[in-house]
Design an enzyme around this catalytic site. Structure first.
Site, PDB file in Angstrom:
ATOM      1  N   CYS A   2       0.838  -1.202   0.000  1.00 59.63           N
ATOM      2  CA  CYS A   2       0.000   0.000   0.000  1.00 59.63           C
ATOM      3  C   CYS A   2       0.874   1.255   0.000  1.00 59.63           C
ATOM      4  O   CYS A   2       2.016   1.224   0.415  1.00 59.63           O
ATOM      5  CB  CYS A   2      -0.927   0.100   1.190  1.00 59.63           C
ATOM      6  SG  CYS A   2      -1.775  -1.413   1.580  1.00 59.63           S
ATOM      7  N   ARG A  27       2.656   0.572  -5.590  1.00 56.89           N
ATOM      8  CA  ARG A  27       2.621  -0.182  -4.341  1.00 56.89           C
ATOM      9  C   ARG A  27       1.327  -0.967  -4.160  1.00 56.89           C
ATOM     10  O   ARG A  27       1.134  -1.652  -3.163  1.00 56.89           O
ATOM     11  CB  ARG A  27       2.802   0.770  -3.156  1.00 56.89           C
ATOM     12  CG  ARG A  27       4.056   1.610  -3.249  1.00 56.89           C
ATOM     13  CD  ARG A  27       4.104   2.609  -2.136  1.00 56.89           C
ATOM     14  NE  ARG A  27       4.331   1.955  -0.876  1.00 56.89           N
ATOM     15  CZ  ARG A  27       5.510   1.657  -0.375  1.00 56.89           C
ATOM     16  NH1 ARG A  27       6.595   1.968  -1.038  1.00 56.89           N
ATOM     17  NH2 ARG A  27       5.621   1.062   0.780  1.00 56.89           N
ATOM     18  N   TRP A  73      -3.042  -2.486  -1.435  1.00 57.87           N
ATOM     19  CA  TRP A  73      -2.805  -3.838  -1.938  1.00 57.87           C
ATOM     20  C   TRP A  73      -3.276  -4.754  -0.820  1.00 57.87           C
ATOM     21  O   TRP A  73      -2.696  -4.783   0.257  1.00 57.87           O
ATOM     22  CB  TRP A  73      -1.322  -4.048  -2.227  1.00 57.87           C
ATOM     23  CG  TRP A  73      -1.015  -5.370  -2.866  1.00 57.87           C
ATOM     24  CD1 TRP A  73      -1.238  -5.727  -4.165  1.00 57.87           C
ATOM     25  CD2 TRP A  73      -0.418  -6.510  -2.236  1.00 57.87           C
ATOM     26  NE1 TRP A  73      -0.814  -7.012  -4.373  1.00 57.87           N
ATOM     27  CE2 TRP A  73      -0.312  -7.522  -3.216  1.00 57.87           C
ATOM     28  CE3 TRP A  73       0.036  -6.774  -0.947  1.00 57.87           C
ATOM     29  CZ2 TRP A  73       0.230  -8.768  -2.944  1.00 57.87           C
ATOM     30  CZ3 TRP A  73       0.569  -8.023  -0.677  1.00 57.87           C
ATOM     31  CH2 TRP A  73       0.671  -9.004  -1.675  1.00 57.87           C
ATOM     32  N   ASN A  98       0.023   1.109   6.064  1.00 57.67           N
ATOM     33  CA  ASN A  98       0.753   0.274   5.113  1.00 57.67           C
ATOM     34  C   ASN A  98       1.475  -0.781   5.937  1.00 57.67           C
ATOM     35  O   ASN A  98       2.173  -0.428   6.875  1.00 57.67           O
ATOM     36  CB  ASN A  98       1.740   1.179   4.363  1.00 57.67           C
ATOM     37  CG  ASN A  98       2.808   0.407   3.646  1.00 57.67           C
ATOM     38  OD1 ASN A  98       2.567  -0.693   3.172  1.00 57.67           O
ATOM     39  ND2 ASN A  98       3.993   0.972   3.572  1.00 57.67           N
ATOM     40  N   GLY A  99       1.260  -2.055   5.655  1.00 50.77           N
ATOM     41  CA  GLY A  99       1.943  -3.096   6.421  1.00 50.77           C
ATOM     42  C   GLY A  99       0.951  -4.056   7.044  1.00 50.77           C
ATOM     43  O   GLY A  99      -0.205  -4.135   6.630  1.00 50.77           O
ATOM     44  N   GLU A 479      12.848 -16.349 -15.977  1.00 50.58           N
ATOM     45  CA  GLU A 479      12.388 -14.964 -16.102  1.00 50.58           C
ATOM     46  C   GLU A 479      11.364 -14.848 -17.242  1.00 50.58           C
ATOM     47  O   GLU A 479      10.358 -14.135 -17.116  1.00 50.58           O
ATOM     48  CB  GLU A 479      13.600 -14.042 -16.337  1.00 50.58           C
ATOM     49  CG  GLU A 479      13.285 -12.582 -16.614  1.00 50.58           C
ATOM     50  CD  GLU A 479      12.475 -11.881 -15.526  1.00 50.58           C
ATOM     51  OE1 GLU A 479      12.310 -12.437 -14.426  1.00 50.58           O
ATOM     52  OE2 GLU A 479      11.973 -10.783 -15.793  1.00 50.58           O
ATOM     53  N   LYS A 483       7.559 -13.535 -16.647  1.00 50.37           N
ATOM     54  CA  LYS A 483       6.988 -12.402 -17.394  1.00 50.37           C
ATOM     55  C   LYS A 483       5.641 -12.804 -18.001  1.00 50.37           C
ATOM     56  O   LYS A 483       4.668 -12.071 -17.917  1.00 50.37           O
ATOM     57  CB  LYS A 483       7.899 -11.988 -18.559  1.00 50.37           C
ATOM     58  CG  LYS A 483       9.021 -11.045 -18.406  1.00 50.37           C
ATOM     59  CD  LYS A 483       8.810  -9.690 -17.886  1.00 50.37           C
ATOM     60  CE  LYS A 483       8.557  -9.634 -16.426  1.00 50.37           C
ATOM     61  NZ  LYS A 483       9.691  -9.546 -15.543  1.00 50.37           N
ATOM     62  N   GLU A 486       2.917 -13.306 -15.261  1.00 52.29           N
ATOM     63  CA  GLU A 486       2.555 -12.054 -14.583  1.00 52.29           C
ATOM     64  C   GLU A 486       1.548 -11.237 -15.379  1.00 52.29           C
ATOM     65  O   GLU A 486       0.596 -10.709 -14.822  1.00 52.29           O
ATOM     66  CB  GLU A 486       3.800 -11.159 -14.423  1.00 52.29           C
ATOM     67  CG  GLU A 486       4.669 -11.444 -13.244  1.00 52.29           C
ATOM     68  CD  GLU A 486       5.861 -10.482 -13.192  1.00 52.29           C
ATOM     69  OE1 GLU A 486       6.127  -9.964 -12.126  1.00 52.29           O
ATOM     70  OE2 GLU A 486       6.537 -10.262 -14.232  1.00 52.29           O
ATOM     71  N   HIS A 502      12.234 -35.810 -16.790  1.00 55.78           N
ATOM     72  CA  HIS A 502      11.912 -36.268 -15.435  1.00 55.78           C
ATOM     73  C   HIS A 502      10.540 -35.785 -14.979  1.00 55.78           C
ATOM     74  O   HIS A 502      10.300 -35.678 -13.782  1.00 55.78           O
ATOM     75  CB  HIS A 502      12.996 -35.821 -14.455  1.00 55.78           C
ATOM     76  CG  HIS A 502      14.333 -36.418 -14.745  1.00 55.78           C
ATOM     77  ND1 HIS A 502      14.583 -37.767 -14.631  1.00 55.78           N
ATOM     78  CD2 HIS A 502      15.480 -35.861 -15.196  1.00 55.78           C
ATOM     79  CE1 HIS A 502      15.838 -38.010 -14.979  1.00 55.78           C
ATOM     80  NE2 HIS A 502      16.400 -36.868 -15.329  1.00 55.78           N
ATOM     81  N   LYS A 601       4.067  -3.374  -7.774  1.00 59.10           N
ATOM     82  CA  LYS A 601       5.446  -3.146  -8.227  1.00 59.10           C
ATOM     83  C   LYS A 601       6.447  -3.344  -7.091  1.00 59.10           C
ATOM     84  O   LYS A 601       7.523  -3.871  -7.292  1.00 59.10           O
ATOM     85  CB  LYS A 601       5.536  -1.718  -8.776  1.00 59.10           C
ATOM     86  CG  LYS A 601       6.878  -1.332  -9.323  1.00 59.10           C
ATOM     87  CD  LYS A 601       7.073  -1.926 -10.681  1.00 59.10           C
ATOM     88  CE  LYS A 601       8.480  -1.722 -11.194  1.00 59.10           C
ATOM     89  NZ  LYS A 601       8.852  -2.800 -12.134  1.00 59.10           N
TER      90      LYS A 601
HETATM   91  C1  G6P Z   1       7.399  -7.549  -7.139  1.00 56.76           C
HETATM   92  C2  G6P Z   1       7.429  -7.012  -8.555  1.00 56.76           C
HETATM   93  C3  G6P Z   1       8.507  -7.732  -9.358  1.00 56.76           C
HETATM   94  C4  G6P Z   1       9.850  -7.621  -8.663  1.00 56.76           C
HETATM   95  C5  G6P Z   1       9.776  -8.125  -7.225  1.00 56.76           C
HETATM   96  C6  G6P Z   1      11.043  -7.815  -6.450  1.00 56.76           C
HETATM   97  O1  G6P Z   1       6.947  -8.858  -7.142  1.00 56.76           O
HETATM   98  O2  G6P Z   1       6.179  -7.171  -9.169  1.00 56.76           O
HETATM   99  O3  G6P Z   1       8.595  -7.171 -10.644  1.00 56.76           O
HETATM  100  O4  G6P Z   1      10.801  -8.360  -9.365  1.00 56.76           O
HETATM  101  O5  G6P Z   1       8.697  -7.480  -6.539  1.00 56.76           O
HETATM  102  O6  G6P Z   1      11.155  -6.424  -6.331  1.00 56.76           O
HETATM  103  P1  G6P Z   1      12.486  -5.637  -6.155  1.00 56.76           P
HETATM  104  O7  G6P Z   1      12.057  -4.192  -6.099  1.00 56.76           O
HETATM  105  O8  G6P Z   1      13.090  -6.087  -4.856  1.00 56.76           O
HETATM  106  O9  G6P Z   1      13.360  -5.919  -7.305  1.00 56.76           O
END
Ligand code: G6P
Length: 606
Positions: A2, A27, A73, A98-99, A479, A483, A486, A502, A601
């Protein structure tokens, strides 16, 4: 996580708060709300969904010169208007949070017994009532007393209807800054929220409370002693964050990667070496001691760390361990003497990564390095050695340019350690030359844009996808899968290609796209065999082939040739087409590319 923002001013602040929330949407964006003090009354506006929904409800500037606001969030309680912040208590106290409050249930029981009525499923509402129960006109005293009872990590901001010129905020485990204006002052989860109104900030420390008025502010530590902290002038600019002509931030950020990588390298390399000063004056002493490296990160940053593990072990001959921060922080790990602790983070505020750093016992590690994209973040402030990735603001939730610049930064780290440990000059020169060529090669790969957009059509109706890689390309496959899932919500998994037989091979049929990046390396022949295993089961291959690594194309395969010949930077380049593929699949499936459902994010809660 948040985002929170608050203001005490002489002018109406609702539009300042909404703009602050827009800038904090990274956030979380499940719901948004704000509360203002208007003529001794609290007025609250809340909306489910993004900040734009709240803005629609407000329509115009609302009266009120003191206010708090929140973008959520969801943790406790579903995303809904009734769970949206601010939470009120008896129309006297409004609070944003927040938290997570870990002991909210027992506090709630006590408050219920005292006659407080709860309207939401949140842990936050408990704190609003608790503060109200202690409030006798001194808001600071009530917040101080309430916070002393709370367990967990949080940032809060509180206003009271009969305290027109006061906002009280507290930080324990969640970031919080005070923004200083002229006869108006602010608080926010981070500086970006307040850049349109000020560039002067005070960073609160763990446990601090702050009382903010129009004409000033006073900070107290967790024991209640008043304290002073330095005022910082940020160099961030308010307008760095625009989509330009791009349809989405993610596409813009994918296309910014050549520049981001060039910025990351600028002033850090010569024609054939990495400069001594890159990690600061203390680094040489620390790097000389290193006998092992421990990397900790989350999400995409974890994948960058995983790639770096291959580089560090191969280049430096040092053992390198990599672990997700949420596991590492709670584990009794074995730390051999002279371990270098490395965190990777775009935001520098990820709760688990920060906690892993904060839990370090100084005696166990010879130093800590942070590779980060946010210069004013907690991670940067708390690490001994720092390298900024310089990717610039990344707004799309799916990380792109932050990842490629993290990879570049990790090569700089490996070389910097290697330089004081006798890494051959020839190898250093080879890597640096490849790094110098990277921005141009990235530009070239971005020209595959249209081709990949048309390949993406194949994925519109798919429910699953498998990504395969070997060696340093296994984390790149991870990765790629992350992507895709997500932003397109297609279930995607990554496997080391040798592990296919396997288990995952059982899933392969004509409906399962199998995506493979084929570097021209010593594992190429083995990878070709793995691809044949897929073909033999009727699977369809999507191959991103580096120069010299083409497979014999058989019918039905889709092969995209990547015209670059590299050794060390190959995984960085391989990332580009996978990003484009996910992006175009998501666009064609009509998902919210920049703000995919349920994600955020920056994850500042565990
Ligand atoms: C969230 C974001 C990801 C990011 C991860 C780690 O899950 O959606 O895109 O890789 O956090 O975040 P950081 O800021 O520590 O790279």
């Amino acid at each position: 996580m948040c985002g929170i923002v608050g203001a005490v001013a002489q002018r109406d602040v609702s539009s300042i708060l909404v703009e602050g929330l827009r800038r904090l949407e990274y956030r979380g964006y499940d719901s948004a709300g704000l509360a203002l003090i208007n003529n001794g009354e609290l007025e609250r506006f809340r909306a489910l969904g993004k900040v734009s929904e709240l803005a629609k409800k407000l329509n115009a500037e609302q009266p009120g010169a003191t206010g708090i606001a929140h973008t959520r969030w969801a943790t406790h309680g579903a995303p809904s208007e009734s769970n949206a912040h601010p939470h009120l208590s008896r129309n006297r106290i409004a609070l944003v949070h927040n938290g997570i409050i870990e002991n909210y249930k027992e506090i709630r029981e006590n408050l219920l017994a005292q006659g407080y009525q709860f309207e939401s499923e949140t842990d936050t509402e408990t704190v609003a009532h608790l503060i109200e129960s202690y409030y006798d006109g001194d808001l600071y005293a009530a917040v101080f007393r309430a916070v002393g009872q709370l367990q967990g990590t949080f940032g809060i901001a509180v206003i009271a209807s009969d305290n027109q010129d006061t906002l009280v905020a507290c930080r324990k485990g969640s970031p919080l800054v005070v923004g200083l204006g002229i006869k108006e002052n602010f608080i926010a989860s981070d500086v970006s929220a307040l850049l349109p109104v000020t560039r002067r900030f005070v960073y609160l420390e763990e446990g601090d409370l702050v009382v903010v008025n129009q004409n000033g502010y006073q900070i107290y530590d967790s024991a209640g002693a008043s304290k002073e902290l330095p005022i910082n002038t940020t160099e961030l600019s308010a307008d760095a964050i625009h989509k330009g002509d791009y349809k989405h931030y993610m596409l813009k950020e994918i296309h910014e990667q050549a520049k981001a990588v060039a910025d990351c390298l600028e002033g850090r390399i010569s024609e054939n070496n990495v400069l001594d000063s890159v990690f600061g004056p203390d680094s040489e002493q620390i790097f000389k001691q290193v006998k092992q490296v421990q990397i900790v990160a989350c999400g995409t940053s974890y994948h960058a760390g995983f790639v770096a593990k291959y580089w560090i072990e191969e280049l430096l001959g040092l053992p390198c361990a990599i672990e997700v921060a949420s596991e590492f922080r709670y584990r009794q790990s074995v730390v051999p003497k002279d371990t270098l602790f490395v965190t990777l983070s775009q935001s520098g505020e990820t709760a688990d990564t920060l906690a892993a750093l904060r839990n370090l016992s100084i005696d166990d590690y010879c130093g800590s390095v942070s590779i980060c994209n946010s210069p004013e973040s907690s991670l940067v402030r708390e690490s001994s050695l720092v390298l900024m990735t310089r990717a610039g603001p990344e707004i799309g939730v799916a990380s792109t340019k932050a990842f490629t610049t993290q990879l570049v930064s990790m090569l700089l780290l490996a070389i910097s350690i290697g330089k004081v440990r006798g890494l051959a000059e020839k190898i250093i020169k080879d890597i640096v030359r490849e790094l110098i060529a990277l921005p141009r090669q990235i530009e070239q790969l971005l020209r595959l844009d249209k081709k990949i957009e048309s390949i993406a059509e194949d994925f519109i109706d798919k429910h699953h996808a498998l990504f395969l890689g070997r060696g340093v390309h296994y984390p790149i496959a991870m990765e790629g899968a992350l992507k895709l899932k997500e932003i397109s919500y297609i279930h995607a998994e990554a496997y080391p290609a040798g592990e296919l037989k396997h288990g995952p091979l059982a899933l392969v049929d004509a409906d399962m796209p199998v995506i493979v990046v084929t570097p021209n390396d010593e594992l190429l022949e083995k990878l070709h065999s793995n691809m044949q295993e897929v073909k033999a089961r009727g699977g369809k291959l999507y191959v991103f082939a580096h120069q010299g690594a083409k497979l014999e194309k058989s019918s039905g395969d889709v092969v995209v040739e990547m015209d670059c010949e590299t050794r060390w930077t190959t995984p960085i380049l391989s990332t580009i087409p996978l990003q484009l593929l996910s992006y175009y699949v998501a666009v064609q499936r009509g998902t919210d590319v920049d703000q995919p459902r349920n994600l955020a994010k920056s994850v500042t809660v565990e």
